[in-house]
Motif scaffolding. Sequence first.
Motif, PDB file in Angstrom:
ATOM      1  N   GLN A   1       0.808  -1.222   0.000  1.00 27.83           N
ATOM      2  CA  GLN A   1       0.000   0.000   0.000  1.00 27.83           C
ATOM      3  C   GLN A   1       0.838   1.266   0.000  1.00 27.83           C
ATOM      4  O   GLN A   1       0.295   2.371  -0.103  1.00 27.83           O
ATOM      5  N   GLY A   2       2.160   1.163   0.125  1.00 31.37           N
ATOM      6  CA  GLY A   2       3.009   2.332   0.088  1.00 31.37           C
ATOM      7  C   GLY A   2       2.833   3.220   1.305  1.00 31.37           C
ATOM      8  O   GLY A   2       2.229   2.844   2.304  1.00 31.37           O
ATOM      9  N   THR A   3       3.402   4.424   1.234  1.00 31.66           N
ATOM     10  CA  THR A   3       3.307   5.416   2.307  1.00 31.66           C
ATOM     11  C   THR A   3       3.060   6.773   1.666  1.00 31.66           C
ATOM     12  O   THR A   3       2.866   6.872   0.454  1.00 31.66           O
ATOM     13  N   ASP A   4       3.098   7.833   2.469  1.00 31.39           N
ATOM     14  CA  ASP A   4       2.947   9.160   1.896  1.00 31.39           C
ATOM     15  C   ASP A   4       4.137   9.549   1.040  1.00 31.39           C
ATOM     16  O   ASP A   4       4.054  10.456   0.223  1.00 31.39           O
TER      17      ASP A   4
ATOM     18  N   TRP B   1       0.946   1.184 -13.132  1.00 30.76           N
ATOM     19  CA  TRP B   1       2.404   1.091 -13.107  1.00 30.76           C
ATOM     20  C   TRP B   1       2.854  -0.355 -12.866  1.00 30.76           C
ATOM     21  O   TRP B   1       3.916  -0.762 -13.330  1.00 30.76           O
ATOM     22  N   VAL B   2       2.032  -1.148 -12.176  1.00 30.56           N
ATOM     23  CA  VAL B   2       2.371  -2.539 -11.881  1.00 30.56           C
ATOM     24  C   VAL B   2       1.707  -3.496 -12.861  1.00 30.56           C
ATOM     25  O   VAL B   2       2.345  -4.396 -13.395  1.00 30.56           O
TER      26      VAL B   2
ATOM     27  N   VAL C   1       0.529   8.399  -9.182  1.00 26.48           N
ATOM     28  CA  VAL C   1       0.039   7.036  -8.972  1.00 26.48           C
ATOM     29  C   VAL C   1      -1.287   7.122  -8.249  1.00 26.48           C
ATOM     30  O   VAL C   1      -1.370   7.682  -7.149  1.00 26.48           O
ATOM     31  N   LYS C   2      -2.334   6.609  -8.869  1.00 22.50           N
ATOM     32  CA  LYS C   2      -3.683   6.602  -8.276  1.00 22.50           C
ATOM     33  C   LYS C   2      -4.105   7.995  -7.821  1.00 22.50           C
ATOM     34  O   LYS C   2      -4.652   8.185  -6.743  1.00 22.50           O
ATOM     35  N   GLY C   3      -3.786   8.983  -8.665  1.00 19.79           N
ATOM     36  CA  GLY C   3      -4.231  10.343  -8.420  1.00 19.79           C
ATOM     37  C   GLY C   3      -3.388  11.139  -7.454  1.00 19.79           C
ATOM     38  O   GLY C   3      -3.707  12.298  -7.162  1.00 19.79           O
ATOM     39  N   GLN C   4      -2.280  10.576  -6.943  1.00 17.92           N
ATOM     40  CA  GLN C   4      -1.425  11.293  -6.005  1.00 17.92           C
ATOM     41  C   GLN C   4      -0.025  11.433  -6.585  1.00 17.92           C
ATOM     42  O   GLN C   4       0.501  10.514  -7.219  1.00 17.92           O
TER      43      GLN C   4
END
Length: 580
Positions: free
Chosen positions: A493-496, A506-507, A528-531
């Motif tokens: 889920q990643g981070t900020d 991307w994946v 990525v996903k709007g961010q």
Amino acid sequence: MNRIANSPLKIVPFFLLVVLLTNCRVADDGTGTNTDSENAGLLVPEGFEVTIVADSIGKARHLVVNDNGDIYVKMKSSDDQKGALALRDTTGDGVMDVVKRFGNRDGNFAETEMTIHDGYLYYTSSLRVYRQKLIPGQLLPDAEVDTILIDDHEHGDHEHNTKPLAFDGKGHMYVPFGAPNNACQEPKRTPGIPGLDPCPILENHGGIWRFEDDKKNQKQGDGERFATGVRSIVAMSWNPADDHLYLVMHGRDDLHRLFPNEFSPWENAVLPSEEFMRVTEGSDFGWPYCYYDHIQQKKVLAPEYGGDGETVGRCREYDDPILGFPGHFAPNDLLFYQGDQFPEHYRNGAFIAWHGSTIRSPYPQAGYFIAFVPFENGKISGEWEVFANGFAETDPIINTSDAEHRPSGLAVGPDGSLYITEDRNGRIWKVSFTGDKAAFGEEQLARMREEKQTASNIRRPDPEEDNLQKGEIAGGEQIYRTYCASCHQRDGQGTDRFPPLAGTDWVTGDKNRLVGVILNGLEGSIEVKGQQYNNVMPQHSFLSDEEVAEVLTYIRQNFDNDASAVTPEEVNDIRQRMQN
């Protein structure tokens, strides 16, 4: 090398939300759920009371409280709105019921500072220092925005470009220019390669510069280098008690990933120290050649410069910190308490906001609390303490995204209360002392000492029992846990700071692009996903074709992704084309 054997082991709507949470406290029943209600979900020393004064205001970074109780907050925002908030309580109930946006927003990342100096609000982005005049009795400052400092360097990734400020009261402003690198390698973060020696980055980065505090449109060349050998600074403050500059440095990363034969995953999780530094003119703290090891209590040679985690060598030449904290706690603010409300124990001592780690895998993430360091006569007078914990609302913190709140900013109000911001959901807490100051002592601090030894986000992890991947894993998952999970997290889920791998093109999209990112790395801004994300993805060309195929197949077929496998032949074909 073995430093493990000698280590200690386990030791709704806005106003409705405020009403519900203002008088609640969190306690853990062993399941990670909140079951008690007192002190707004936080554990603090006996005699303190915590209330929530604002909530859901956005990603709140540093803050300052004016003499009349108005709060000003620097926001971490990727949109084009104005980058600061002004808050006021008009009813006298302690809740900020007026919230207004103001300030300049230049589109640069890493918004950090918010402070009052000589009647002005100063605040920063990664590349600018701004100020606006405060008008007595008026919530919003004067509309005119002065640009005090311009970072005029080319910055492709904005790595370590935060601009906290400190003022010495003698007409000077101190600003860090962080090092856009982990340990002066080129290419960045590449396993096994040496660091540049001497490190050319230190000419214009990796240090603290001193400027005039009121001159407009200064550039780095208009200032003078005050200190060097510091990697990344977000927490910095001038201590009026001894009239010196102090900072807490984000230490370097990736000891195990870059040098797996020298450092274990456990050492990678707890080292190197986050260094608490007293800075004088001409100080040199040794980055990138050295780092401080709080377990051995000495500065040692970095592996990029021939170190093995124990050798001191040239590091004898550099300044030591006054205290070393555990690795990757992530210091985001530093405040010396000058108020009169708290017990004498806290007078002139230092509060530190620990934002929390992202790269401690395979061990629980750590930090996410407020620490206190007692001072007397300008020197540390005792062991560091836990002042407030419970921000994450979960224990253990496995993925950074599991933490509900990440402490970011600290400020003292006119009545001596301590204010704390967090930059995930935008909450502001007010911590006040309501007990008997004369009776405050060891008994009131006992529970916090226990928390320091037992909370998984604070204590030193046990090398075996706290290893979250001690079960058998292999193949792509093993490669992912070793090289990828520290940034993108175990759950993808990643981070900020680092983008998610779940549910993104991307994946699951173009294989050629994905393989290229692994082999070449990626630097600069991506969406990525709007961010927007603006960090460094190091190249992993040292992985074999089979290893690249295994790890990419793993991420394309996990984290709710459902995409085709990647074969070693496909990786080899792309690798050959890139080399030709």
